[in-house]
Design an enzyme around this catalytic site. Structure first.
Site, PDB file in Angstrom:
ATOM      1  N   CYS A 195     -24.586  -4.692   6.810  1.00 21.63           N
ATOM      2  CA  CYS A 195     -25.122  -3.141   5.902  1.00 21.63           C
ATOM      3  C   CYS A 195     -26.110  -3.242   4.732  1.00 21.63           C
ATOM      4  O   CYS A 195     -26.943  -3.910   5.016  1.00 21.63           O
ATOM      5  CB  CYS A 195     -23.866  -2.288   5.644  1.00 21.63           C
ATOM      6  N   HIS A 226     -20.808  -2.643  10.929  1.00 20.92           N
ATOM      7  CA  HIS A 226     -19.388  -3.330  10.139  1.00 20.92           C
ATOM      8  C   HIS A 226     -18.561  -4.044  10.980  1.00 20.92           C
ATOM      9  O   HIS A 226     -17.746  -3.456  11.716  1.00 20.92           O
ATOM     10  CB  HIS A 226     -18.639  -2.295   9.446  1.00 20.92           C
ATOM     11  N   GLU A 252     -16.232  -6.037  10.430  1.00 27.04           N
ATOM     12  CA  GLU A 252     -14.879  -6.144   9.895  1.00 27.04           C
ATOM     13  C   GLU A 252     -13.912  -4.964  10.044  1.00 27.04           C
ATOM     14  O   GLU A 252     -12.723  -5.079   9.908  1.00 27.04           O
ATOM     15  CB  GLU A 252     -14.869  -6.357   8.220  1.00 27.04           C
ATOM     16  N   GLY A 295      13.167  -7.553  -6.447  1.00 27.44           N
ATOM     17  CA  GLY A 295      13.540  -7.333  -4.989  1.00 27.44           C
ATOM     18  C   GLY A 295      12.218  -6.876  -4.303  1.00 27.44           C
ATOM     19  O   GLY A 295      12.530  -6.535  -3.094  1.00 27.44           O
ATOM     20  N   GLY A 296      11.097  -6.547  -4.604  1.00 24.13           N
ATOM     21  CA  GLY A 296      10.003  -6.327  -3.989  1.00 24.13           C
ATOM     22  C   GLY A 296       9.603  -7.220  -3.255  1.00 24.13           C
ATOM     23  O   GLY A 296       9.869  -8.492  -3.468  1.00 24.13           O
ATOM     24  N   VAL A 297       8.459  -7.297  -2.309  1.00 22.18           N
ATOM     25  CA  VAL A 297       7.935  -8.370  -1.523  1.00 22.18           C
ATOM     26  C   VAL A 297       7.363  -9.435  -2.449  1.00 22.18           C
ATOM     27  O   VAL A 297       7.681 -10.848  -2.221  1.00 22.18           O
ATOM     28  CB  VAL A 297       6.906  -7.626  -0.628  1.00 22.18           C
ATOM     29  N   SER A 351       7.504 -10.453  -5.812  1.00 20.67           N
ATOM     30  CA  SER A 351       8.412 -11.036  -6.502  1.00 20.67           C
ATOM     31  C   SER A 351       9.567 -12.013  -5.636  1.00 20.67           C
ATOM     32  O   SER A 351       9.830 -13.054  -6.147  1.00 20.67           O
ATOM     33  CB  SER A 351       9.033 -10.235  -7.670  1.00 20.67           C
TER      34      SER A 351
END
Length: 525
Positions: free
Chosen positions: A85, A181, A183, A236-238, A240
């Site tokens: 582009c 594009h 992608e 406890g999140g993805v 960490s």
């Protein structure tokens, strides 16, 4: 062990909303890439030593004064270059072609391009065939300006009805330009085009795979940390959680996880984190109950950015205190991921704007006494999840909806109080439980409840109540950069509303947020 960074692509960002998507697609192919601002120096490019360069799209006009240009060295580096582009337009203009400003005849959305000439980029790719036997490709366009004359040495590879140069190529120099594009998923064969560029034209090996990334990360962690001890803030999140598992593999019991219950977590989250990582995986975890400390620090503060900074600051203070109890703790580990790094870095030209500060990269004090360990800072979120699966973390934890670093601190609008958090936790748990029961949880990208600091009149039995309002929020998105509100069934919303009002004493009204992104953000704060 194969060197996962040996072959790599450099992507130069001119400001397109799709630029991170290009990087994710190249990574999915199995090739490492990095995303840099367009105004990099020749020295930086030489040092990175890419096997190929992609010039991404951007919102500006090549015909405008002072609009961005690729560094001249890009075209003298002796590696293949793909312009997408705006990237194609600046390539054309810089190499002697011409670009004209669009006057009401740009192409936005679906288009069909006809391939005129064979090219390594489009080898054996077609969605249909024209009456004259030429390959046709379904693509996604988003441009006003267009190339009106291609540079010397280039040939026109593809066209549309209104764009004579939808793709161009100089096969000798391996320079390619596409006006569409590749992608985005709407360009049906886009991934194959990027595969041709990365794997065949640039001759990159597909070494960027979860198992190899884990092996590389563990080796680098061992080299960085040595015999020191590390403290990790485990939420406890993805992010960490994956950092915890990587560090556990790399340094074993030299890792101390500090789990801070800041009073801003979801219902029963503290118990679940301790059970999984302490009991099941056997990590060394210090549980700090700091609810009052966080709430006291935020007392009277209603501004979202200030709340984020306060939460970040108190976290770091606690880590500092805990580190003093570990004599050899020299490092603080964080779950910073690549989009955090990109969005917080901005551009040297000042063209990037901060919309929200990131919890992991904003608010850290200058005099922090520990070094930083950030093993995920090269990775996109989808890559982090794949690595988590490889490390043995449960699918339902890794693919849970996103939860902001500051937690309920930015889901309680305005000042944060314990009463508000307690009500919000209960209401949100009902919403998520009902989404699972109705088999809707995995059909939306993110769902949560927001506490509004306004009271509303309600009627319960014969009595009048004057209680708080919550808003349900559910969105559908591919990349979280744009999002549509989820069209949840009315009877489902009614059931959730009835349960919240009847079961959560203190909430009298439930509303549903039907704002898209843009103009709204997904989170309210």
């Amino acid at each position: 062990m194969s060197n996962i960074h040996e072959h790599k692509i450099l992507i130069l960002d001119f400001g397109s909303q799709y630029t991170q998507l290009i990087a994710r697609r190249i990574r999915e192919i199995g090739v490492y890439c990095e995303l840099w601002a367009w105004d990099v120096s020749e020295e930086q490019i030489r040092e990175f030593a890419p096997n190929g360069i992609i010039l991404a799209g951007g919102p500006e006009s090549v015909t405008a004064e002072n609009s961005p240009r690729a560094p001249e060295y890009v075209f003298n580096a002796g590696v293949p270059v793909l312009g997408i582009c705006y990237g194609m337009q600046t390539m054309s203009e810089q190499l002697g072609g011409k670009v004209i400003q669009g006057v009401g005849e740009g192409e936005f959305g679906y288009a069909q391009v006809e391939v005129q000439t064979e090219s390594a980029l489009f080898k054996a790719i077609e969605d249909a065939v024209s009456e004259t036997g030429k390959p046709l490709l379904d693509v996604w366009m988003s441009h006003g300006d267009k190339v009106s004359a291609i540079p010397e040495g280039f040939v026109a590879v593809a066209k549309t009805e209104t764009c004579p140069f939808a793709a161009m190529a100089n096969e000798d120099k391996q320079f390619y330009g596409v006006q569409f594009h590749p992608e985005v998923t709407h360009t049906r064969q886009g991934k194959r085009m990027l595969e041709h560029f990365a794997l065949e034209i640039c001759a990159c090996a597909a070494n960027w795979k979860p198992a190899s990334i884990i092996e590389d990360a563990i080796e680098r962690l061992k080299a960085q940390i040595g015999d020191d001890e590390v403290i990790l803030g485990l939420s406890g999140g993805v992010d960490s959680s994956v950092v915890a598992m990587l560090l556990h593999r790399a340094i074993g019991d030299k890792l101390t996880c500090v789990f801070v219950d800041n009073g801003l977590l979801r219902l029963n989250e503290a118990e679940q984190v301790m059970e999984m990582f302490g009991d099941h995986f056997g990590l060394n975890i210090v549980h700090v109950d700091a609810e009052n400390r966080f709430l006291d620090a935020m007392a009277g503060e209603a501004e979202p950015e200030a709340k984020r900074k306060i939460i970040g600051r108190v976290f770091v203070e606690i880590f500092d205190e805990e580190s003093k109890k570990c004599v050899n703790a020299k490092w603080l580990a964080q779950g910073t991921i690549y989009p955090d790094v990109i969005e917080s870095a901005g551009s040297a030209t000042g063209k990037a704007h901060c919309i929200k500060s990131h919890h992991n990269v904003g608010g850290l004090p200058d005099d922090m006494e520990m070094g930083l360990v950030e093993p995920l800072r090269e990775l996109f979120k989808d890559e982090v999840r794949k690595i988590g699966l490889e490390l043995g973390l449960p699918y339902n934890m890794l693919y849970r909806h996103p939860f902001p670093g500051p937690g309920l601190g930015v889901r309680v609008l305005g000042e944060v109080k314990k009463e508000y958090c307690d009500l919000l936790r209960l209401a949100d748990a009902i919403f998520i439980e009902e989404l699972h029961k109705a088999d809707l949880y995995n059909k939306v990208s993110q769902a949560f409840t927001v506490f509004l600091p306004v009271r509303s009149v309600g009627v319960m039995g014969d009595g009048r109540k004057y209680d708080w309002v919550v808003s349900l929020r559910a969105v559908e998105t591919i990349d979280f950069m744009t999002a549509h509100w989820a069209h949840l069934p009315y009877d489902f919303l009614g059931r959730v509303s009835n349960r919240i009002i009847n079961e959560v004493n203190g909430i009298s009204r439930v509303v549903y947020d039907i704002s898209g992104k843009p103009p709204a953000t997904i989170e309210w704060e």
